[in-house]
Scaffold this active site. Structure first.
Site, PDB file in Angstrom:
ATOM      1  N   SER A   1       7.028  42.346  22.037  1.00 42.36           N
ATOM      2  CA  SER A   1       5.739  42.773  22.582  1.00 42.36           C
ATOM      3  C   SER A   1       4.707  41.667  22.543  1.00 42.36           C
ATOM      4  CB  SER A   1       5.169  43.907  21.719  1.00 42.36           C
ATOM      5  OG  SER A   1       5.940  45.040  21.811  1.00 42.36           O
TER       6      SER A   1
ATOM      7  N   HIS B   1       9.906  42.105  28.913  1.00 37.71           N
ATOM      8  CA  HIS B   1       9.093  43.071  28.163  1.00 37.71           C
ATOM      9  C   HIS B   1       8.934  44.372  28.935  1.00 37.71           C
ATOM     10  CE1 HIS B   1       4.957  44.055  26.186  1.00 37.71           C
ATOM     11  NE2 HIS B   1       5.943  44.689  25.595  1.00 37.71           N
TER      12      HIS B   1
ATOM     13  N   GLU C   1       7.172  42.886  32.124  1.00 36.43           N
ATOM     14  CA  GLU C   1       6.526  41.568  32.031  1.00 36.43           C
ATOM     15  C   GLU C   1       7.632  40.556  31.779  1.00 36.43           C
ATOM     16  OE1 GLU C   1       3.721  41.783  28.733  1.00 36.43           O
ATOM     17  OE2 GLU C   1       2.122  40.969  29.952  1.00 36.43           O
TER      18      GLU C   1
ATOM     19  N   ASN D   1      -0.304  43.247  25.957  1.00 30.49           N
ATOM     20  CA  ASN D   1      -0.809  43.577  24.617  1.00 30.49           C
ATOM     21  C   ASN D   1      -2.026  42.763  24.209  1.00 30.49           C
ATOM     22  OD1 ASN D   1       0.725  45.806  23.809  1.00 30.49           O
ATOM     23  ND2 ASN D   1       2.514  44.463  23.737  1.00 30.49           N
TER      24      ASN D   1
HETATM   25  N1  CAA Z   1      11.474  59.312  27.929  1.00 34.60           N
HETATM   26  C1  CAA Z   1      11.875  59.553  29.191  1.00 34.60           C
HETATM   27  N2  CAA Z   1      11.141  60.232  30.085  1.00 34.60           N
HETATM   28  C2  CAA Z   1       9.964  60.722  29.675  1.00 34.60           C
HETATM   29  C3  CAA Z   1       9.487  60.528  28.365  1.00 34.60           C
HETATM   30  C4  CAA Z   1      10.301  59.786  27.476  1.00 34.60           C
HETATM   31  N3  CAA Z   1       9.903  59.519  26.211  1.00 34.60           N
HETATM   32  N4  CAA Z   1       8.278  61.141  28.253  1.00 34.60           N
HETATM   33  C5  CAA Z   1       8.007  61.686  29.444  1.00 34.60           C
HETATM   34  N5  CAA Z   1       9.015  61.432  30.305  1.00 34.60           N
HETATM   35  C6  CAA Z   1       9.073  61.836  31.727  1.00 34.60           C
HETATM   36  C7  CAA Z   1       9.173  63.334  31.897  1.00 34.60           C
HETATM   37  O1  CAA Z   1      10.518  63.761  31.925  1.00 34.60           O
HETATM   38  C8  CAA Z   1       8.502  63.558  33.235  1.00 34.60           C
HETATM   39  O2  CAA Z   1       9.418  63.277  34.269  1.00 34.60           O
HETATM   40  P1  CAA Z   1       9.396  64.129  35.667  1.00 34.60           P
HETATM   41  O3  CAA Z   1       8.021  63.957  36.230  1.00 34.60           O
HETATM   42  O4  CAA Z   1      10.454  63.514  36.507  1.00 34.60           O
HETATM   43  O5  CAA Z   1       9.666  65.519  35.273  1.00 34.60           O
HETATM   44  C9  CAA Z   1       7.415  62.481  33.297  1.00 34.60           C
HETATM   45  O6  CAA Z   1       7.821  61.477  32.343  1.00 34.60           O
HETATM   46  C10 CAA Z   1       6.053  63.022  32.930  1.00 34.60           C
HETATM   47  O7  CAA Z   1       6.168  63.623  31.652  1.00 34.60           O
HETATM   48  P2  CAA Z   1       5.319  64.865  31.160  1.00 34.60           P
HETATM   49  O8  CAA Z   1       4.913  65.701  32.334  1.00 34.60           O
HETATM   50  O9  CAA Z   1       6.042  65.535  30.053  1.00 34.60           O
HETATM   51  O10 CAA Z   1       4.061  64.205  30.438  1.00 34.60           O
HETATM   52  P3  CAA Z   1       2.898  63.339  31.005  1.00 34.60           P
HETATM   53  O11 CAA Z   1       2.579  63.630  32.420  1.00 34.60           O
HETATM   54  O12 CAA Z   1       1.849  63.475  29.977  1.00 34.60           O
HETATM   55  O13 CAA Z   1       3.478  61.841  30.977  1.00 34.60           O
HETATM   56  C11 CAA Z   1       3.753  59.780  29.872  1.00 34.60           C
HETATM   57  C12 CAA Z   1       4.011  61.289  29.823  1.00 34.60           C
HETATM   58  C13 CAA Z   1       4.468  59.178  31.084  1.00 34.60           C
HETATM   59  C14 CAA Z   1       4.314  59.206  28.593  1.00 34.60           C
HETATM   60  C15 CAA Z   1       2.202  59.565  30.008  1.00 34.60           C
HETATM   61  O14 CAA Z   1       1.533  60.260  28.983  1.00 34.60           O
HETATM   62  C16 CAA Z   1       1.809  58.107  29.952  1.00 34.60           C
HETATM   63  O15 CAA Z   1       1.904  57.379  30.925  1.00 34.60           O
HETATM   64  N6  CAA Z   1       1.322  57.671  28.772  1.00 34.60           N
HETATM   65  C17 CAA Z   1       0.909  56.270  28.551  1.00 34.60           C
HETATM   66  C18 CAA Z   1       2.123  55.408  28.382  1.00 34.60           C
HETATM   67  C19 CAA Z   1       1.779  53.979  28.169  1.00 34.60           C
HETATM   68  O16 CAA Z   1       0.626  53.549  28.189  1.00 34.60           O
HETATM   69  N7  CAA Z   1       2.807  53.188  27.945  1.00 34.60           N
HETATM   70  C20 CAA Z   1       2.656  51.787  27.620  1.00 34.60           C
HETATM   71  C21 CAA Z   1       2.654  51.651  26.132  1.00 34.60           C
HETATM   72  S1  CAA Z   1       2.397  49.984  25.645  1.00 34.60           S
HETATM   73  C22 CAA Z   1       3.887  49.266  25.808  1.00 34.60           C
HETATM   74  O17 CAA Z   1       4.869  49.884  26.111  1.00 34.60           O
HETATM   75  C23 CAA Z   1       3.936  47.811  25.507  1.00 34.60           C
HETATM   76  C24 CAA Z   1       4.073  47.424  24.105  1.00 34.60           C
HETATM   77  O18 CAA Z   1       4.611  46.331  23.875  1.00 34.60           O
HETATM   78  C25 CAA Z   1       3.536  48.198  22.973  1.00 34.60           C
HETATM   79  P1  NAD Z   2      11.959  51.156  16.747  1.00 37.08           P
HETATM   80  O1  NAD Z   2      11.466  51.083  15.361  1.00 37.08           O
HETATM   81  O2  NAD Z   2      11.956  52.469  17.477  1.00 37.08           O
HETATM   82  O3  NAD Z   2      13.464  50.584  16.836  1.00 37.08           O
HETATM   83  C1  NAD Z   2      13.869  49.362  16.313  1.00 37.08           C
HETATM   84  C2  NAD Z   2      15.367  49.467  16.068  1.00 37.08           C
HETATM   85  O4  NAD Z   2      15.859  48.156  15.777  1.00 37.08           O
HETATM   86  C3  NAD Z   2      15.702  50.358  14.868  1.00 37.08           C
HETATM   87  O5  NAD Z   2      16.649  51.332  15.260  1.00 37.08           O
HETATM   88  C4  NAD Z   2      16.287  49.374  13.848  1.00 37.08           C
HETATM   89  O6  NAD Z   2      17.302  49.929  13.041  1.00 37.08           O
HETATM   90  C5  NAD Z   2      16.838  48.286  14.770  1.00 37.08           C
HETATM   91  N1  NAD Z   2      17.045  46.992  14.103  1.00 37.08           N
HETATM   92  C6  NAD Z   2      16.253  46.385  13.174  1.00 37.08           C
HETATM   93  N2  NAD Z   2      16.800  45.201  12.812  1.00 37.08           N
HETATM   94  C7  NAD Z   2      17.959  45.073  13.515  1.00 37.08           C
HETATM   95  C8  NAD Z   2      18.981  44.086  13.574  1.00 37.08           C
HETATM   96  N3  NAD Z   2      18.927  42.993  12.809  1.00 37.08           N
HETATM   97  N4  NAD Z   2      20.031  44.275  14.405  1.00 37.08           N
HETATM   98  C9  NAD Z   2      20.114  45.384  15.178  1.00 37.08           C
HETATM   99  N5  NAD Z   2      19.175  46.362  15.160  1.00 37.08           N
HETATM  100  C10 NAD Z   2      18.111  46.209  14.342  1.00 37.08           C
HETATM  101  O7  NAD Z   2      11.108  50.068  17.577  1.00 37.08           O
HETATM  102  P2  NAD Z   2      10.798  50.021  19.134  1.00 37.08           P
HETATM  103  O8  NAD Z   2       9.519  50.720  19.388  1.00 37.08           O
HETATM  104  O9  NAD Z   2      12.028  50.400  19.893  1.00 37.08           O
HETATM  105  O10 NAD Z   2      10.491  48.462  19.308  1.00 37.08           O
HETATM  106  C11 NAD Z   2      11.547  47.521  19.432  1.00 37.08           C
HETATM  107  C12 NAD Z   2      11.016  46.225  20.027  1.00 37.08           C
HETATM  108  O11 NAD Z   2      10.429  46.504  21.304  1.00 37.08           O
HETATM  109  C13 NAD Z   2       9.913  45.534  19.204  1.00 37.08           C
HETATM  110  O12 NAD Z   2      10.031  44.145  19.339  1.00 37.08           O
HETATM  111  C14 NAD Z   2       8.655  46.044  19.873  1.00 37.08           C
HETATM  112  O13 NAD Z   2       7.551  45.193  19.696  1.00 37.08           O
HETATM  113  C15 NAD Z   2       9.081  46.061  21.326  1.00 37.08           C
HETATM  114  N6  NAD Z   2       8.324  46.960  22.185  1.00 37.08           N
HETATM  115  C16 NAD Z   2       7.888  48.151  21.709  1.00 37.08           C
HETATM  116  C17 NAD Z   2       7.184  49.004  22.545  1.00 37.08           C
HETATM  117  C18 NAD Z   2       6.699  50.337  22.073  1.00 37.08           C
HETATM  118  O14 NAD Z   2       5.858  50.951  22.748  1.00 37.08           O
HETATM  119  N7  NAD Z   2       7.155  50.843  20.954  1.00 37.08           N
HETATM  120  C19 NAD Z   2       6.956  48.633  23.878  1.00 37.08           C
HETATM  121  C20 NAD Z   2       7.453  47.402  24.340  1.00 37.08           C
HETATM  122  C21 NAD Z   2       8.133  46.567  23.482  1.00 37.08           C
END
Ligand code: CAA
Ligand code: NAD
Length: 282
Positions: free
Chosen positions: A119, A140, A152, A190
């Site tokens: 991330s 990503h 990304e 991020n």
């Molecule tokens: N896995 C698979 N599919 C999922 C799911 C999951 N965990 N959660 C929801 N869905 C699907 C549902 O099945 C549904 O599909 P259909 O329309 O085909 O039926 C669709 O998504 C919409 O779901 P819901 O109606 O249940 O719920 P919602 O409308 O509230 O949407 C959401 C759920 C898509 C998660 C929405 O809340 C959302 O977009 N949230 C923000 C997500 C976001 O910002 N993601 C980025 C996070 S940051 C990141 O990823 C980067 C990082 O490195 C941290």
């Molecule tokens: P998570 O905690 O759900 O899963 C991580 C998994 O990795 C666990 O099942 C753990 O047992 C496994 N693991 C740890 N060390 C390991 C190793 N040495 N070999 C094999 N498996 C190992 O975490 P996550 O949310 O799936 O995040 C995973 C990666 O994806 C991170 O780098 C995170 O920054 C990135 N990411 C996360 C998100 C998010 O929204 N959570 C979005 C984009 C990218």
């Protein structure tokens, strides 16, 4: 080189989603984690997602079976010996990632591309753990992977043009949209998202409003699909803290300091939805 066989390392929320979309797109996929029960949890998640897609008429039952037929489980990195691409999605920790990449470099075929779903961590530093930095790249995905369109794509300093092209083309085969960004802490996604989430946590910490009020303001006022505290729980508070630390260390700017409340929750093991408790209870 045509990518046919993919290994996904880490069967958590991201790894299982990545394995699912790769298998649905026709790739043969090995899903790897440290213990069989971790891989099984990831496989169960995939099964549930595919069932839901069949129920909603988005997927034929036969396509579900074909997708599952392309997936296999692994707890050994040695299974990388036959793959064309590895996508690493283990925890957001540089030591863990560099150790995985060092081993993969020895075990994966010479032609294999090693991608990371990090991330925020520098791709160039992860690549430097290998003797093939030209074949290392950031891929990503966003959470939840089966739903979110963006990938990304981040080149390290040495990433080869043909590797970038392969990964960009594959992203399109996965029915996602690739966006190229440079290798800076937090990339684009991020760098922008996480300070907003961290600020929402400060807003709670300083007693400006309740968690529900903070989320409601951002949902109804800014049309975000989830409030920032709900989103933090959804991402995982450990991941949010790791990302803030990477931004803080990478830029050395106090505007990226992680909120003490975020640290406290992570220390308590309140990691969000995945552990049943974060800012909210699940
Ligand atoms: N896995 C698979 N599919 C999922 C799911 C999951 N965990 N959660 C929801 N869905 C699907 C549902 O099945 C549904 O599909 P259909 O329309 O085909 O039926 C669709 O998504 C919409 O779901 P819901 O109606 O249940 O719920 P919602 O409308 O509230 O949407 C959401 C759920 C898509 C998660 C929405 O809340 C959302 O977009 N949230 C923000 C997500 C976001 O910002 N993601 C980025 C996070 S940051 C990141 O990823 C980067 C990082 O490195 C941290
Ligand atoms: P998570 O905690 O759900 O899963 C991580 C998994 O990795 C666990 O099942 C753990 O047992 C496994 N693991 C740890 N060390 C390991 C190793 N040495 N070999 C094999 N498996 C190992 O975490 P996550 O949310 O799936 O995040 C995973 C990666 O994806 C991170 O780098 C995170 O920054 C990135 N990411 C996360 C998100 C998010 O929204 N959570 C979005 C984009 C990218």
């Amino acid at each position: 080189m045509a990518i046919k066989k993919v290994m996904v390392i880490g069967a958590g929320q991201m790894g299982s989603g990545i394995a699912q979309v790769c298998a649905q797109a026709g790739y043969t996929v090995i899903l790897n984690d440290l213990k069989p029960e971790f891989v099984e949890r990831g496989m169960n998640g995939i099964n549930k997602n595919l069932d839901r897609a069949v129920e909603k008429g988005r997927l034929e039952a036969s396509a579900k079976e074909e997708t599952l037929g392309r997936l296999s489980s692994s707890t050994s990195l040695e299974d990388a010996a036959t793959v064309d691409l590895v996508i690493e999605a283990a925890v957001e920790n540089m030591e863990v990632k560099t150790e995985i990449f060092r081993k993969l470099d020895e075990l994966a075929p010479e032609h294999a591309i090693l991608a990371t779903n990090t991330s925020s961590l520098p791709i160039t530093e992860i690549a430097a753990a290998t003797k093939r930095p030209e074949k290392v790249i950031g891929m990503h995905f966003m959470n939840p992977v089966p739903v979110m369109k963006l990938v990304e794509i981040i080149r390290g300093l040495a990433t080869a043009d043909e590797v970038y092209k392969e990964i960009k083309d594959m992203t399109k085969v996965l029915n996602k949209v690739p966006v190229e960004v440079n290798d800076f802490p937090g990339f684009v996604s991020n760098r922008i998202l996480m300070p907003m989430i961290n600020e929402a946590i400060y807003t709670l910490y300083e007693g400006v409003a309740t968690k529900e009020a903070i989320d409601e303001v951002m949902k109804l006022g800014m049309n975000h699909p989830m409030g920032p505290l709900t989103l933090a729980d959804f991402i995982g508070l450990d991941t949010c803290l790791y990302i803030m630390e990477t931004l803080y260390e990478g830029f050395g700017d106090s505007k990226y300091r992680p909120c003490p409340l975020l640290r406290k929750y992570v220390k308590a093991g309140w990691l969000g939805k995945k552990t049943g408790r974060g800012f909210y209870e699940y």
